[in-house]
Write a protein that holds these residues in place. Structure first.
Motif, PDB file in Angstrom:
ATOM      1  N   ASP A 122      60.135  66.200  74.699  1.00  0.00           N
ATOM      2  CA  ASP A 122      59.458  66.065  73.420  1.00  0.00           C
ATOM      3  C   ASP A 122      58.992  67.464  73.012  1.00  0.00           C
ATOM      4  O   ASP A 122      58.299  68.137  73.776  1.00  0.00           O
ATOM      5  N   PRO A 123      59.349  67.958  71.823  1.00  0.00           N
ATOM      6  CA  PRO A 123      59.000  69.336  71.450  1.00  0.00           C
ATOM      7  C   PRO A 123      57.502  69.567  71.286  1.00  0.00           C
ATOM      8  O   PRO A 123      57.053  70.716  71.268  1.00  0.00           O
ATOM      9  N   ARG A 124      56.713  68.507  71.195  1.00  0.00           N
ATOM     10  CA  ARG A 124      55.277  68.685  71.031  1.00  0.00           C
ATOM     11  C   ARG A 124      54.559  68.790  72.379  1.00  0.00           C
ATOM     12  O   ARG A 124      53.671  69.616  72.538  1.00  0.00           O
ATOM     13  N   THR A 125      54.939  67.968  73.336  1.00  0.00           N
ATOM     14  CA  THR A 125      54.253  67.957  74.637  1.00  0.00           C
ATOM     15  C   THR A 125      55.009  68.695  75.728  1.00  0.00           C
ATOM     16  O   THR A 125      54.447  68.959  76.795  1.00  0.00           O
ATOM     17  N   PHE A 126      56.300  68.995  75.498  1.00  0.00           N
ATOM     18  CA  PHE A 126      57.184  69.622  76.490  1.00  0.00           C
ATOM     19  C   PHE A 126      57.441  68.709  77.688  1.00  0.00           C
ATOM     20  O   PHE A 126      57.906  69.159  78.733  1.00  0.00           O
ATOM     21  N   ASN A 127      57.149  67.421  77.536  1.00  0.00           N
ATOM     22  CA  ASN A 127      57.387  66.442  78.599  1.00  0.00           C
ATOM     23  C   ASN A 127      58.640  65.624  78.325  1.00  0.00           C
ATOM     24  O   ASN A 127      59.129  65.562  77.188  1.00  0.00           O
ATOM     25  N   LEU A 128      59.131  64.968  79.368  1.00  0.00           N
ATOM     26  CA  LEU A 128      60.276  64.064  79.275  1.00  0.00           C
ATOM     27  C   LEU A 128      60.144  63.156  78.053  1.00  0.00           C
ATOM     28  O   LEU A 128      59.135  62.491  77.878  1.00  0.00           O
ATOM     29  N   ASN A 129      61.181  63.150  77.218  1.00  0.00           N
ATOM     30  CA  ASN A 129      61.181  62.310  76.019  1.00  0.00           C
ATOM     31  C   ASN A 129      61.595  60.891  76.415  1.00  0.00           C
ATOM     32  O   ASN A 129      62.756  60.650  76.742  1.00  0.00           O
ATOM     33  N   PRO A 130      60.674  59.928  76.381  1.00  0.00           N
ATOM     34  CA  PRO A 130      61.003  58.569  76.836  1.00  0.00           C
ATOM     35  C   PRO A 130      62.121  57.922  76.035  1.00  0.00           C
ATOM     36  O   PRO A 130      62.849  57.063  76.560  1.00  0.00           O
ATOM     37  N   LEU A 131      62.287  58.336  74.787  1.00  0.00           N
ATOM     38  CA  LEU A 131      63.309  57.735  73.928  1.00  0.00           C
ATOM     39  C   LEU A 131      64.718  58.088  74.377  1.00  0.00           C
ATOM     40  O   LEU A 131      65.686  57.431  73.956  1.00  0.00           O
ATOM     41  N   LEU A 132      64.854  59.109  75.221  1.00  0.00           N
ATOM     42  CA  LEU A 132      66.179  59.551  75.668  1.00  0.00           C
ATOM     43  C   LEU A 132      66.539  59.046  77.067  1.00  0.00           C
ATOM     44  O   LEU A 132      67.670  59.225  77.513  1.00  0.00           O
ATOM     45  N   VAL A 133      65.580  58.433  77.735  1.00  0.00           N
ATOM     46  CA  VAL A 133      65.798  58.066  79.143  1.00  0.00           C
ATOM     47  C   VAL A 133      66.811  56.943  79.277  1.00  0.00           C
ATOM     48  O   VAL A 133      67.746  57.019  80.108  1.00  0.00           O
ATOM     49  N   ILE A 158      52.638  71.519  82.773  1.00  0.00           N
ATOM     50  CA  ILE A 158      51.471  72.411  82.654  1.00  0.00           C
ATOM     51  C   ILE A 158      50.166  71.630  82.426  1.00  0.00           C
ATOM     52  O   ILE A 158      49.249  72.090  81.743  1.00  0.00           O
ATOM     53  N   GLY A 159      50.106  70.438  83.018  1.00  0.00           N
ATOM     54  CA  GLY A 159      48.886  69.649  82.979  1.00  0.00           C
ATOM     55  C   GLY A 159      48.832  68.575  81.912  1.00  0.00           C
ATOM     56  O   GLY A 159      47.927  67.736  81.924  1.00  0.00           O
ATOM     57  N   MET A 160      49.787  68.578  80.971  1.00  0.00           N
ATOM     58  CA  MET A 160      49.779  67.585  79.891  1.00  0.00           C
ATOM     59  C   MET A 160      50.435  66.289  80.377  1.00  0.00           C
ATOM     60  O   MET A 160      51.601  66.295  80.766  1.00  0.00           O
ATOM     61  N   PRO A 161      49.707  65.180  80.365  1.00  0.00           N
ATOM     62  CA  PRO A 161      50.273  63.932  80.890  1.00  0.00           C
ATOM     63  C   PRO A 161      51.497  63.449  80.115  1.00  0.00           C
ATOM     64  O   PRO A 161      51.591  63.607  78.893  1.00  0.00           O
ATOM     65  N   CYS A 162      52.439  62.862  80.872  1.00  0.00           N
ATOM     66  CA  CYS A 162      53.603  62.212  80.274  1.00  0.00           C
ATOM     67  C   CYS A 162      53.190  60.897  79.606  1.00  0.00           C
ATOM     68  O   CYS A 162      52.109  60.368  79.857  1.00  0.00           O
ATOM     69  N   ILE A 164      44.830  59.900  81.537  1.00  0.00           N
ATOM     70  CA  ILE A 164      45.494  59.143  80.469  1.00  0.00           C
ATOM     71  C   ILE A 164      44.681  57.893  80.163  1.00  0.00           C
ATOM     72  O   ILE A 164      43.975  57.362  81.026  1.00  0.00           O
ATOM     73  N   LEU A 165      44.792  57.462  78.926  1.00  0.00           N
ATOM     74  CA  LEU A 165      44.150  56.223  78.502  1.00  0.00           C
ATOM     75  C   LEU A 165      45.067  55.076  78.895  1.00  0.00           C
ATOM     76  O   LEU A 165      46.185  54.963  78.396  1.00  0.00           O
TER      77      LEU A 165
END
Length: 380
Positions: free
Chosen positions: A100-111, A128-132, A160-161
């Motif tokens: 995801d270009p905003r969070t730099f984490n694995l994009n769930p929509l592509l999995v 870098i500490g930002m939760p998936c 995470i919430l």
């Protein structure tokens, strides 16, 4: 020189190390056991197993998930190379999907599009500490009967919430979460790692695997009034943490809330100071996430020469780092040892267009202002 990161250690850790040295038990022993119990309490996990580092933790977590030669593991290329390496240690193939270009984490929509009959697990990274986005990944893994391993190397103290409550990364929300205690991390033991899991049988596998597959631990043998001969029922590894490291970790855990609060305050201050920089992309924190801000990553304005900006700041006495690497771009990942589960455009853009700014407990207000001044001058 303003460093990119600094571990926060003082006399409390030194006293803890002295206690261990004077005890005569310096490798995996009572301090490790205590650290594991206290770590469980800190993150809300039922089981925690201390390791020599996060890479070894990832390796054993994947083995516990049944990953073997010929299998595939869906993960990101946009992570430190240890993430993908741990998959290859099992003889499996990493399948890279974009971030995801905003969070730099694995994009769930592509999995889901990357899942095949060979897929055994999903290995997500709290980058870098930002939760998936675990709320999407957990049901996706369950739907396809896949193990879900969290590379939480950078994420101690992140939250995470979850079902209306704030919960620590590492509870875990997948099957296992793996942490790093490298000096760059928020909590450091010099080096070291931890695996948390909700599965008692996985925890037993970790404990067997980290000590050469030995059936009886040193602590059990040492405390027995009878002679015990151990055996080795399966192949194991030397992935143990020392009591010296664990003693440091126990002290670090006590100050973790303070360390995370300080980083969050610094991240907020960076936002204020950088808000008026044209074209500069500031970090995105979803409403359901609370980062520990292990790192503060900014996306440079379009057309900016990343290396030139970093060199200008280095010349001014400020260390930075380029955007997180992509394993598929490295010589060790020549074609044939990995597969692309999607295009990797955003992963490559993130590496090319972002830099990490200094963030550690010893930065002052004057330091932050100097860093921002130098960045603005470098972008001018």
């Amino acid at each position: 020189m303003i460093a990119i990161a600094k571990p926060c250690l003082d006399g409390r850790e030194a006293d803890a190390v002295r206690r261990v040295i004077e005890s005569g038990w310096i490798t995996q022993g009572p301090e490790v056991a205590a650290f594991e119990r206290e770590f469980c309490a800190a993150v809300g996990a039922p089981h925690a197993c201390a390791m020599s580092n996060c890479t070894t933790a990832l390796h054993l977590a994947l083995l516990a998930a049944g990953v073997k030669c010929g299998d595939e593991v869906i993960t990101v290329s946009h992570s430190y190379i240890a993430t993908a390496n741990s998959v290859r240690y099992c003889g499996a193939t990493p399948v890279f999907v974009d971030v995801d270009p905003r969070t730099f984490n694995l994009n769930p929509l592509l999995v889901e599009g990357a899942v095949t009959g060979k897929t055994k697990a999903i290995l997500c990274v709290h980058q870098i500490g930002m939760p998936c986005d675990m709320a999407q990944l957990v049901p996706l893994a369950a739907k396809h009967k896949l193990a879900l391993i969290e590379d939480a190397a950078c994420a101690i103290g992140s939250e995470i919430l979850w079902n209306g409550r704030w919960e620590q990364i590492g509870k875990p929300h997948g099957d296992a979460a793996c942490f790093s205690f490298h000096p760059r991390k928020v909590l450091s033991t010099g080096d070291g790692g931890m695996i948390t899991t909700r599965h008692a049988d996985w925890d037993a596998k970790f404990r067997l695997g980290r000590q050469h597959g030995m059936s009886v631990t040193d602590a059990v043998r040492h405390g027995s009034a009878q002679v015990i001969f151990e055996n080795y029922p399966e192949l194991g590894y030397n992935y143990r943490m020392t009591d010296v490291q664990a003693a440091i970790g126990r002290e670090q855990l006590k100050r973790l809330p303070e360390l995370v609060a300080g980083r969050r305050a610094m991240a907020a201050r960076y936002r204020e100071l950088l808000a008026d920089v044209p074209g500069l992309g500031l970090p995105f924190e979803p409403a359901w996430a609370r980062s520990n801000w292990q790192s503060f990553s900014v996306r440079l304005p379009a057309g900016t020469d990343q290396r030139r900006v970093m060199q200008r700041m280095l010349d001014d006495g400020i260390a930075t780092r380029r955007g997180i690497m992509n394993a598929h771009r490295e010589p060790a990942y020549a074609s044939g040892c990995w597969r692309a589960g999607s295009t990797l455009t955003e992963s490559e853009r993130a590496q090319n267009e972002t830099i990490l700014l200094p963030l550690h407990p010893f930065l002052t207000e004057d330091d932050l202002r100097r860093i921002v001044r130098c960045l603005k001058a470098a972008l001018a």
